[in-house]
Design a protein around this motif. Sequence first.
Motif, PDB file in Angstrom:
ATOM      1  N   ASP A  34      13.875  31.893  -8.997  1.00  0.00           N
ATOM      2  CA  ASP A  34      12.441  31.716  -8.764  1.00  0.00           C
ATOM      3  C   ASP A  34      12.203  30.735  -7.614  1.00  0.00           C
ATOM      4  OD1 ASP A  34       9.587  32.022  -9.559  1.00  0.00           O
ATOM      5  OD2 ASP A  34       9.781  29.888 -10.010  1.00  0.00           O
ATOM      6  N   LEU A  35      13.000  29.676  -7.580  1.00  0.00           N
ATOM      7  CA  LEU A  35      12.890  28.702  -6.490  1.00  0.00           C
ATOM      8  C   LEU A  35      13.192  29.372  -5.157  1.00  0.00           C
ATOM      9  CD1 LEU A  35      12.642  25.791  -5.366  1.00  0.00           C
ATOM     10  CD2 LEU A  35      15.101  25.530  -5.807  1.00  0.00           C
ATOM     11  N   TRP A  36      14.235  30.182  -5.123  1.00  0.00           N
ATOM     12  CA  TRP A  36      14.609  30.853  -3.883  1.00  0.00           C
ATOM     13  C   TRP A  36      13.552  31.876  -3.463  1.00  0.00           C
ATOM     14  CZ3 TRP A  36      17.852  29.752  -0.143  1.00  0.00           C
ATOM     15  CH2 TRP A  36      18.861  28.827  -0.395  1.00  0.00           C
ATOM     16  N   ASP A  37      12.924  32.506  -4.444  1.00  0.00           N
ATOM     17  CA  ASP A  37      11.829  33.440  -4.119  1.00  0.00           C
ATOM     18  C   ASP A  37      10.674  32.696  -3.444  1.00  0.00           C
ATOM     19  OD1 ASP A  37      13.175  35.604  -5.114  1.00  0.00           O
ATOM     20  OD2 ASP A  37      12.224  35.537  -7.093  1.00  0.00           O
ATOM     21  N   ARG A  38      10.341  31.516  -3.961  1.00  0.00           N
ATOM     22  CA  ARG A  38       9.250  30.725  -3.371  1.00  0.00           C
ATOM     23  C   ARG A  38       9.628  30.225  -1.978  1.00  0.00           C
ATOM     24  NH1 ARG A  38       9.013  28.532  -8.618  1.00  0.00           N
ATOM     25  NH2 ARG A  38       9.851  26.528  -7.909  1.00  0.00           N
ATOM     26  N   ILE A  39      10.882  29.803  -1.830  1.00  0.00           N
ATOM     27  CA  ILE A  39      11.352  29.355  -0.512  1.00  0.00           C
ATOM     28  C   ILE A  39      11.267  30.485   0.502  1.00  0.00           C
ATOM     29  CG2 ILE A  39      13.411  28.683   0.795  1.00  0.00           C
ATOM     30  CD1 ILE A  39      14.241  26.954  -1.591  1.00  0.00           C
ATOM     31  N   GLU A  40      11.721  31.659   0.077  1.00  0.00           N
ATOM     32  CA  GLU A  40      11.691  32.823   0.966  1.00  0.00           C
ATOM     33  C   GLU A  40      10.264  33.168   1.376  1.00  0.00           C
ATOM     34  OE1 GLU A  40      13.969  37.107   1.093  1.00  0.00           O
ATOM     35  OE2 GLU A  40      13.040  36.486  -0.800  1.00  0.00           O
ATOM     36  N   ASP A  41       9.340  33.100   0.428  1.00  0.00           N
ATOM     37  CA  ASP A  41       7.938  33.412   0.697  1.00  0.00           C
ATOM     38  C   ASP A  41       7.323  32.400   1.665  1.00  0.00           C
ATOM     39  OD1 ASP A  41       5.413  34.887   0.075  1.00  0.00           O
ATOM     40  OD2 ASP A  41       4.828  32.923  -0.706  1.00  0.00           O
ATOM     41  N   GLU A  42       7.556  31.110   1.413  1.00  0.00           N
ATOM     42  CA  GLU A  42       7.007  30.056   2.283  1.00  0.00           C
ATOM     43  C   GLU A  42       7.580  30.157   3.699  1.00  0.00           C
ATOM     44  OE1 GLU A  42       4.588  28.276   1.516  1.00  0.00           O
ATOM     45  OE2 GLU A  42       4.615  27.703  -0.589  1.00  0.00           O
ATOM     46  N   MET A  43       8.878  30.424   3.788  1.00  0.00           N
ATOM     47  CA  MET A  43       9.516  30.537   5.101  1.00  0.00           C
ATOM     48  C   MET A  43       8.983  31.736   5.871  1.00  0.00           C
ATOM     49  SD  MET A  43      13.496  29.546   4.345  1.00  0.00           S
ATOM     50  CE  MET A  43      13.973  30.446   5.801  1.00  0.00           C
ATOM     51  N   SER A  44       8.813  32.853   5.174  1.00  0.00           N
ATOM     52  CA  SER A  44       8.316  34.063   5.822  1.00  0.00           C
ATOM     53  C   SER A  44       6.911  33.852   6.374  1.00  0.00           C
ATOM     54  CB  SER A  44       8.327  35.219   4.819  1.00  0.00           C
ATOM     55  OG  SER A  44       7.763  36.374   5.385  1.00  0.00           O
ATOM     56  N   LYS A  45       6.056  33.194   5.586  1.00  0.00           N
ATOM     57  CA  LYS A  45       4.682  32.941   6.016  1.00  0.00           C
ATOM     58  C   LYS A  45       4.636  31.963   7.193  1.00  0.00           C
ATOM     59  CE  LYS A  45       2.459  33.924   1.580  1.00  0.00           C
ATOM     60  NZ  LYS A  45       1.773  33.356   0.390  1.00  0.00           N
ATOM     61  N   ASN A  46       5.448  30.920   7.142  1.00  0.00           N
ATOM     62  CA  ASN A  46       5.425  29.950   8.236  1.00  0.00           C
ATOM     63  C   ASN A  46       6.064  30.509   9.504  1.00  0.00           C
ATOM     64  OD1 ASN A  46       3.958  27.684   7.662  1.00  0.00           O
ATOM     65  ND2 ASN A  46       5.670  26.259   7.775  1.00  0.00           N
ATOM     66  N   LYS A  47       7.028  31.386   9.342  1.00  0.00           N
ATOM     67  CA  LYS A  47       7.635  32.023  10.509  1.00  0.00           C
ATOM     68  C   LYS A  47       6.605  32.896  11.227  1.00  0.00           C
ATOM     69  CE  LYS A  47      11.430  35.138  11.746  1.00  0.00           C
ATOM     70  NZ  LYS A  47      12.532  35.980  11.221  1.00  0.00           N
ATOM     71  N   ALA A  48       5.835  33.673  10.439  1.00  0.00           N
ATOM     72  CA  ALA A  48       4.781  34.516  11.025  1.00  0.00           C
ATOM     73  C   ALA A  48       3.689  33.650  11.644  1.00  0.00           C
ATOM     74  CB  ALA A  48       4.192  35.423   9.948  1.00  0.00           C
ATOM     75  N   LEU A  49       3.361  32.543  10.985  1.00  0.00           N
ATOM     76  CA  LEU A  49       2.320  31.654  11.499  1.00  0.00           C
ATOM     77  C   LEU A  49       2.776  30.959  12.779  1.00  0.00           C
ATOM     78  CD1 LEU A  49      -0.523  30.743  10.903  1.00  0.00           C
ATOM     79  CD2 LEU A  49       0.384  28.926   9.446  1.00  0.00           C
ATOM     80  N   SER A  50       4.076  30.717  12.900  1.00  0.00           N
ATOM     81  CA  SER A  50       4.623  30.115  14.133  1.00  0.00           C
ATOM     82  C   SER A  50       4.297  30.998  15.331  1.00  0.00           C
ATOM     83  CB  SER A  50       6.144  29.946  14.022  1.00  0.00           C
ATOM     84  OG  SER A  50       6.490  29.019  13.027  1.00  0.00           O
ATOM     85  N   LYS A  51       4.528  32.301  15.175  1.00  0.00           N
ATOM     86  CA  LYS A  51       4.263  33.240  16.271  1.00  0.00           C
ATOM     87  C   LYS A  51       2.767  33.317  16.569  1.00  0.00           C
ATOM     88  CE  LYS A  51       8.277  36.124  15.184  1.00  0.00           C
ATOM     89  NZ  LYS A  51       8.760  37.463  14.751  1.00  0.00           N
ATOM     90  N   ALA A  52       1.957  33.328  15.491  1.00  0.00           N
ATOM     91  CA  ALA A  52       0.506  33.427  15.677  1.00  0.00           C
ATOM     92  C   ALA A  52      -0.043  32.192  16.385  1.00  0.00           C
ATOM     93  CB  ALA A  52      -0.182  33.599  14.320  1.00  0.00           C
ATOM     94  N   LEU A  53       0.410  31.013  15.980  1.00  0.00           N
ATOM     95  CA  LEU A  53      -0.055  29.772  16.597  1.00  0.00           C
ATOM     96  C   LEU A  53       0.384  29.679  18.055  1.00  0.00           C
ATOM     97  CD1 LEU A  53       0.558  27.229  13.686  1.00  0.00           C
ATOM     98  CD2 LEU A  53      -1.629  27.678  14.796  1.00  0.00           C
ATOM     99  N   LEU A  54       1.608  30.087  18.327  1.00  0.00           N
ATOM    100  CA  LEU A  54       2.121  30.052  19.701  1.00  0.00           C
ATOM    101  C   LEU A  54       1.258  30.923  20.610  1.00  0.00           C
ATOM    102  CD1 LEU A  54       4.329  29.134  21.679  1.00  0.00           C
ATOM    103  CD2 LEU A  54       5.682  31.099  20.949  1.00  0.00           C
ATOM    104  N   GLY A  55       0.943  32.144  20.149  1.00  0.00           N
ATOM    105  CA  GLY A  55       0.114  33.042  20.944  1.00  0.00           C
ATOM    106  C   GLY A  55      -1.304  32.521  21.133  1.00  0.00           C
ATOM    107  N   ALA A  56      -1.878  31.964  20.062  1.00  0.00           N
ATOM    108  CA  ALA A  56      -3.252  31.452  20.139  1.00  0.00           C
ATOM    109  C   ALA A  56      -3.351  30.248  21.069  1.00  0.00           C
ATOM    110  CB  ALA A  56      -3.735  31.077  18.743  1.00  0.00           C
ATOM    111  N   LEU A  57      -2.367  29.370  21.019  1.00  0.00           N
ATOM    112  CA  LEU A  57      -2.381  28.171  21.864  1.00  0.00           C
ATOM    113  C   LEU A  57      -2.224  28.529  23.338  1.00  0.00           C
ATOM    114  CD1 LEU A  57      -0.279  25.747  19.643  1.00  0.00           C
ATOM    115  CD2 LEU A  57      -2.645  25.397  20.361  1.00  0.00           C
ATOM    116  N   LYS A  58      -1.456  29.567  23.633  1.00  0.00           N
ATOM    117  CA  LYS A  58      -1.293  30.000  25.022  1.00  0.00           C
ATOM    118  C   LYS A  58      -2.618  30.497  25.605  1.00  0.00           C
ATOM    119  CE  LYS A  58       3.605  31.308  25.045  1.00  0.00           C
ATOM    120  NZ  LYS A  58       4.571  32.437  25.168  1.00  0.00           N
ATOM    121  N   LYS A  59      -3.443  31.110  24.750  1.00  0.00           N
ATOM    122  CA  LYS A  59      -4.720  31.663  25.211  1.00  0.00           C
ATOM    123  C   LYS A  59      -5.827  30.617  25.273  1.00  0.00           C
ATOM    124  CE  LYS A  59      -3.756  36.243  23.255  1.00  0.00           C
ATOM    125  NZ  LYS A  59      -4.186  37.232  22.244  1.00  0.00           N
TER     126      LYS A  59
END
Length: 218
Positions: A34-59
């Motif tokens: 269960d802990l690993w499932d939560r870690i995987e979920d948090e990492m996946s969301k922050n990884k996607a948010l990293s790309k979104a923030l990078l693109g938004a900041l460039k614009k």
Amino acid sequence: MAGLIERDLKQYTSRNNRLERQSARIGTASESNDLWDRIEDEMSKNKALSKALLGALKKLPESSEKSNLVKEFGTQYKRFQSIVNQINRRGSMGTEDMAESASSRTNDHMTLQEVKNVQELDKKAKKIKQVYRDVQDLADMFQDVAALVDTQQETVDQITVNVEKAKVHTEGAANEMQQADAYLMAARRRWCIIAIILIILIGVIVGVVLAVTLGNNN
């Protein structure tokens, strides 16, 4: 747009905080699937948010607000990268220990608990592989993040230089204005003196003319 980026950055930071706490539980009695499932979920969301923030900041248009947001994003991105690396190391160490324990027993002599441990080991190994891939992806993306931060710092430095230049020019213009005011006041004084002298001369001439005219009449 800046407001949305600021909101996403807060979410990004909050996930980093949660991941940091979850990472500390790896290798302890509280570690679980269960802990690993939560870690995987948090990492996946922050990884996607990293790309979104990078693109938004460039614009985002250049401004002091953008400089602050880019700086905060750079700090939190490095933190995220460090946490993921930490999760990878801790998870790999735990997996190696479980694998060594399982390999010392044959399938025929395994207890139900040991069979369960092997099954958990297999699940965990798959998650560790995903973590490793995330480490690689974040390392690749870091080049873009670092470039954005460097570019923004150059912009900030240039703005600072321009502000200093403007300050110097403003001070110079103020000095020139003061000098111009001084010259104008001096010129006004000279014109006043000349006007007074002219009035006196005209008065003298008029007086002389009147005196001569009155003398002739007599």
